[in-house]
Design an enzyme around this catalytic site. Structure first.
Site, short mmCIF file in Angstrom:
data_model
loop_
_atom_site.label_atom_id
_atom_site.label_comp_id
_atom_site.label_asym_id
_atom_site.label_seq_id
_atom_site.Cartn_x
_atom_site.Cartn_y
_atom_site.Cartn_z
CB SER A 121 62.37 96.80 2.10
OG SER A 121 61.26 97.79 2.02
CG HIS A 142 59.72 97.81 6.64
ND1 HIS A 142 59.28 96.36 6.30
CD2 HIS A 142 59.75 98.35 5.17
CE1 HIS A 142 59.32 96.05 5.16
NE2 HIS A 142 59.64 97.25 4.46
CD GLU A 154 57.70 94.20 9.05
OE1 GLU A 154 57.16 93.06 9.01
OE2 GLU A 154 58.91 94.44 8.51
CG ASN A 192 59.08 92.15 2.75
OD1 ASN A 192 57.59 92.08 2.57
ND2 ASN A 192 59.51 93.43 2.84
#
Ligand SMILES: NC(=O)c1ccc[n+]([C@@H]2O[C@H](COP(=O)([O-])OP(=O)(O)OC[C@H]3O[C@@H](n4cnc5c(N)ncnc54)[C@H](O)[C@@H]3O)[C@@H](O)[C@H]2O)c1
Length: 286
Positions: A121, A142, A154, A192
């Protein structure tokens, strides 16, 4: 021509790895799942089996399809058993040394044209890839938690990732029913990078506007169309996990909004980690 991905290795069958393995076997792909102990591997297989049984009970899946999917899972504790995999997705602990060691070993074990992917992450895909002799065949994939339910993946490229590898990872995510997006290796990638500072703003507003978590959640759901309020979301993710991700982003980019709000840090210190401990912004019965 990209090599067809027929067999996938998943390293680490915890929260994410078990979900990723499930996505692959449901998508018709053979999986070799590697854990540190047979018991942890079996526990992950049980979780996958349980999830698929519930899908059958709810009429979303045929029993035969469930059994076929479970038949595609193989478990091991030996990384060497991943040697014949076309793609290996690493979902071990979020620790650069652990991942670099795994990638160096995987690099020696898998075929020259295999693709190595990390589900990190917050770590640098580039630094993980640099532990191998094949950085052009390394990507980030991801997935989001819970992987079987969240559509997004991702697909993250470094400066060295080959186009063919990037495209093959993207195509694979689509093939197993996900919605991939392409991006470069930067802190927080896409979602994120945007979401973490935004959630931190939400937590700061609790004190600034003296609004309750209930009202803030109502505000963002009914005023901004969020499917879930920010306080509910941080509770679901886990307050410790959110703080860890905030710290990583802040360390990389130094934007004050990325630093974890003191209110969250105090909650974590008090053991209020959200749903998993039964209380965070809200209290939970189960
Ligand atoms: N939990 C999330 O919400 C989330 C979301 C997206 C990405 N991620 C990333 O996914 C990765 C895994 O996170 P998680 O939440 O599933 O962690 P987790 O702790 O639930 O699972 C990690 C698993 O990896 C296993 N493991 C560790 N070293 C190993 C090794 N050398 N060989 C085989 N297995 C090994 C552990 O035994 C453990 O079961 C991390 O990089 C994390 O940043 C997590």
């Amino acid at each position: 021509m990209a090599r067809e991905i027929r067999k996938v290795g998943v390293v680490g069958l915890g929260t994410m790895g078990a979900g990723i393995a499930q996505v692959c076997v449901q998508g018709g792909v053979e999986v070799v799942g590697c854990e540190v102990s047979a018991e942890l591997g079996e526990r992950a297989a049980e979780r996958i089996g349980h999830f698929l049984t519930r899908a059958v009970e709810k009429g979303r899946m045929e029993q035969a399809d469930r059994d076929a999917a479970m038949g595609r899972v193989r478990l091991t504790t030996e990384l060497g058993d991943l040697a014949g995999c076309d793609l290996v997705i690493e979902a071990a602990f979020e620790d650069l040394d652990v991942k670099r060691e795994l990638f160096a070993e995987l690099d020696r074990l898998v075929g020259d044209d295999a693709i190595l992917a990390t589900n990190t992450s917050a770590l640098s895909v580039t630094e993980i890839a640099a532990a191998t002799e094949r950085p052009e065949r390394v990507v980030g994939m991801h997935f989001f938690n819970p992987a079987p339910l969240m559509a997004l993946v991702e697909i993250v490229r470094t400066e060295l990732t080959a186009d063919e590898v990037f495209d093959a990872a993207y195509a694979f995510a689509e093939r197993v029913g996900k919605t991939p997006i392409r991006c470069h290796d930067t802190p927080g990638f896409v979602v994120n990078r945007v979401l973490i500072p935004l959630l931190n703003d939400c937590v700061r507003v609790l004190d600034e506007a003296r609004v309750t978590p209930e009202d803030l959640d109502k505000g963002m759901k009914h005023g901004a169309g969020w499917p879930m309020g920010p306080c509910e979301l941080v509770d679901l993710v886990g307050i410790d996990i959110h703080i860890h991700a905030s710290e990583a982003l802040y360390a990389a980019l130094r934007e004050p909004r990325m630093a974890p709000p003191p209110r969250l840090v105090r909650m974590a210190q008090a053991g209020l980690l959200g749903r998993k401990t039964g209380s965070g912004f809200y209290t939970y019965d189960e």
